[in-house]
Enzyme design. Structure first.
Site, PDB file in Angstrom:
ATOM      1  N   SER A 180     -11.202  -5.392   0.033  1.00 16.80           N
ATOM      2  CA  SER A 180     -11.911  -4.037   0.861  1.00 16.80           C
ATOM      3  C   SER A 180     -12.530  -3.494  -0.276  1.00 16.80           C
ATOM      4  O   SER A 180     -11.741  -2.903  -1.404  1.00 16.80           O
ATOM      5  CB  SER A 180     -10.978  -3.216   1.679  1.00 16.80           C
ATOM      6  OG  SER A 180     -11.475  -2.296   1.981  1.00 16.80           O
ATOM      7  N   THR A 235     -25.720  -9.039  11.768  1.00 16.61           N
ATOM      8  CA  THR A 235     -26.591  -8.984  10.624  1.00 16.61           C
ATOM      9  C   THR A 235     -25.766  -8.234   9.353  1.00 16.61           C
ATOM     10  O   THR A 235     -25.057  -7.411   9.553  1.00 16.61           O
ATOM     11  CB  THR A 235     -27.645  -7.892  11.132  1.00 16.61           C
ATOM     12  OG1 THR A 235     -28.221  -8.475  12.089  1.00 16.61           O
ATOM     13  CG2 THR A 235     -28.785  -7.572  10.190  1.00 16.61           C
ATOM     14  N   GLN A 264      -4.953  -3.840  -2.257  1.00 20.55           N
ATOM     15  CA  GLN A 264      -4.621  -2.642  -3.135  1.00 20.55           C
ATOM     16  C   GLN A 264      -4.655  -3.156  -4.527  1.00 20.55           C
ATOM     17  O   GLN A 264      -4.583  -2.433  -5.396  1.00 20.55           O
ATOM     18  CB  GLN A 264      -3.096  -2.356  -2.564  1.00 20.55           C
ATOM     19  CG  GLN A 264      -3.216  -1.564  -1.439  1.00 20.55           C
ATOM     20  CD  GLN A 264      -3.737  -0.056  -1.418  1.00 20.55           C
ATOM     21  OE1 GLN A 264      -4.072   0.505  -2.426  1.00 20.55           O
ATOM     22  NE2 GLN A 264      -4.219   0.467  -0.187  1.00 20.55           N
ATOM     23  N   ASN A 283       0.704  -1.223   0.030  1.00 21.97           N
ATOM     24  CA  ASN A 283      -0.089   0.070   0.124  1.00 21.97           C
ATOM     25  C   ASN A 283       0.773   1.361   0.048  1.00 21.97           C
ATOM     26  O   ASN A 283       0.313   2.407  -0.221  1.00 21.97           O
ATOM     27  CB  ASN A 283      -0.826  -0.097   1.144  1.00 21.97           C
ATOM     28  CG  ASN A 283      -0.090  -0.346   2.545  1.00 21.97           C
ATOM     29  OD1 ASN A 283       0.324  -1.357   2.552  1.00 21.97           O
ATOM     30  ND2 ASN A 283      -0.448   0.622   3.372  1.00 21.97           N
ATOM     31  N   CYS A 288       2.482  11.238  10.524  1.00 23.16           N
ATOM     32  CA  CYS A 288       2.901  11.918  11.747  1.00 23.16           C
ATOM     33  C   CYS A 288       1.856  12.032  12.765  1.00 23.16           C
ATOM     34  O   CYS A 288       2.182  11.901  13.892  1.00 23.16           O
ATOM     35  CB  CYS A 288       3.265  13.284  11.199  1.00 23.16           C
ATOM     36  SG  CYS A 288       4.913  14.028  11.502  1.00 23.16           S
TER      37      CYS A 288
HETATM   38  N1  PLP Z   1      -4.538  -4.054   3.333  1.00 27.91           N
HETATM   39  C1  PLP Z   1      -4.123  -3.028   2.782  1.00 27.91           C
HETATM   40  C2  PLP Z   1      -3.030  -3.457   1.921  1.00 27.91           C
HETATM   41  C3  PLP Z   1      -4.591  -1.793   2.853  1.00 27.91           C
HETATM   42  O1  PLP Z   1      -4.020  -0.788   2.034  1.00 27.91           O
HETATM   43  C4  PLP Z   1      -5.612  -1.524   3.736  1.00 27.91           C
HETATM   44  C5  PLP Z   1      -6.313   0.015   3.776  1.00 27.91           C
HETATM   45  O2  PLP Z   1      -6.107   0.607   4.576  1.00 27.91           O
HETATM   46  C6  PLP Z   1      -6.160  -2.322   4.689  1.00 27.91           C
HETATM   47  C7  PLP Z   1      -5.394  -3.557   4.464  1.00 27.91           C
HETATM   48  C8  PLP Z   1      -7.392  -2.295   5.587  1.00 27.91           C
HETATM   49  O3  PLP Z   1      -8.550  -2.035   4.692  1.00 27.91           O
HETATM   50  P1  PLP Z   1      -9.778  -1.509   5.704  1.00 27.91           P
HETATM   51  O4  PLP Z   1      -9.467  -0.004   5.530  1.00 27.91           O
HETATM   52  O5  PLP Z   1     -11.061  -1.717   4.878  1.00 27.91           O
HETATM   53  O6  PLP Z   1      -9.892  -1.989   6.983  1.00 27.91           O
END
Ligand code: PLP
Length: 391
Positions: A200, A238, A180, A152, A326
């Protein structure tokens, strides 16, 4: 003032068709677990969404179950190591890369406290997994390997197919955080040899607070949330009907976006890399284009603080992320750049530009009108502490 959003790895806006699908779903108020017709109607739109998500990553709809997002998915999979150990008491070791998202690394730390042996595998200066170290760590006791498909912060894509093959040869199960990667590159969980994967919705023009786990039929799983029998008792609670419907619509769109990212967005990203290299001295491009996501460019500006760059750009209507956050106040540089053995000064001055489908060359032109002066001015200011990022 122009508005330029270059923070699509943090989150994306809702696609218009996603918004529309969610507004329509607001009228479907039945509980999907209810047996009457209102419940059946709600269940039907959830199953449609499940089918769309499964098509996006090439699995069976029965292998998808919905979660509240990537964090829950990652926590659930790491947590499943206890179930694997229950089925085979020898298997109590976990291997993760050192550049995983905090939702994997923190869950791994918790597992360690519960007696699981965890190996954190290093990466090289280009953010690629150290395969020799990985091979050394793998052994008959390895229960689970978790390595993200795309990082990410830097955008680096790992050779998950090869890593899965090695994991399976050692008798371990393989998980990949594909949060990602989906929608940016084609992701086929079968071809990658995955047993588990995490998705996600809000990184692919869907809503926040909803995601999914791909769970290959028969893989051991220990639910994080227990209670009702939703999702075959794998995830109680739910259903978030509106969010799931939005995710389904986003998944339909994301099937076609990897081609658009490759054709239209990657050249813009490369144009930015070239302009920064040509016009600003003492920079380091941390993303390696040959094996990075098509939309991510992470750059370090020596002698300037990432957070100050971010705020100055925001003043000009340009939104980016720092390579570290930060705001957490932890005073630590990005764990990913540190794993890449970046000079701490470099790590403190890093910015992630992450493009989305709506960006154009004009955005790069506007950014480059502002950025050189901002960097020059900030280089007069000394660096302070940074924290790890969580998006
Ligand atoms: N994994 C990666 C590589 C991500 O970039 C993120 C995003 O923040 C997440 C997991 C977490 O996903 P979520 O924001 O849906 O909890």
């Amino acid at each position: 003032m122009k508005f330029v959003y270059l923070d699509n790895s943090a989150t994306t806006e809702l696609a218009p068709s996603v918004r529309k699908s969610m507004i329509n779903a607001m009228d479907v108020y039945g509980n999907p677990s209810s047996l009457h017709s209102s419940g059946v109607r709600a269940k039907k739109i959830i199953e449609n969404a499940r089918s769309s998500v499964s098509k996006l990553i090439n699995c069976n709809p029965s292998e998808i179950f919905f979660t509240s997002g990537g964090t829950e998915g990652n926590n659930s999979i790491i947590n499943s190591i206890y179930q694997i150990a229950k089925e085979n008491s020898e298997k109590r070791e976990l291997i993760v890369s050192s550049i995983e998202h905090p939702s994997i690394l923190s869950a791994a730390k918790n597992a360690e406290k519960n007696g699981v042996k965890v190996s954190y595998i290093a990466v090289d200066s280009e953010c690629r997994l150290d395969i020799n170290a990985f091979k050394k760590a793998l052994n008959v006791n390895t229960a689970l390997v978790s390595v993200m498909l795309a990082n990410n912060e830097i955008g680096t894509i790992q050779d998950i197919k090869m890593i899965s093959e090695l994991a399976h040869e050692a008798g371990a199960l393989m998980h990949s955080d594909i949060v990602q990667a989906v929608g940016k590159i084609e992701v086929n969980v079968d071809a990658l040899g995955l047993d588990y994967a995490t998705l996600s919705a809000h990184k692919i023009y869907g809503p926040k607070g909803v995601g999914a786990i791909f769970f290959k039929k028969g893989s051991p799983f220990q639910p994080l949330l227990v209670g009702g029998h939703q999702e075959s008792s794998k995830r109680a609670g739910t259903y978030n009907t509106i969010g799931i419907v939005g995710f389904g619509e986003a998944a339909k769109l994301a099937i076609n976006t990897p081609q658009i990212f490759a054709k239209d967005i990657m050249p813009i990203r490369d144009e930015l890399a070239k302009k920064i290299t040509d016009q600003i001295q003492n920079i380091k491009i941390n993303s390696v284009p040959d094996f990075s996501l098509p939309n991510v460019l992470n750059v370090s500006f020596a002698g300037a603080e990432g957070e100050s760059i971010l705020l100055a750009l925001d003043y000009h209507g340009i939104q980016v992320s720092t390579g570290s956050a930060c705001a957490s106040g932890s005073g630590k540089p990005s764990h990913v750049l540190m794993a890449m053995k970046a000079d701490p000064e470099i790590a403190h001055g890093s910015i992630r530009f992450s493009f989305g489908l709506e960006n154009t060359s004009d955005d790069v032109d506007y950014l480059m009108k502002c950025l050189p002066d901002i960097i020059e001015n900030l280089r007069q200011i000394s660096t302070v502490g940074y924290g790890g990022r969580d998006e």
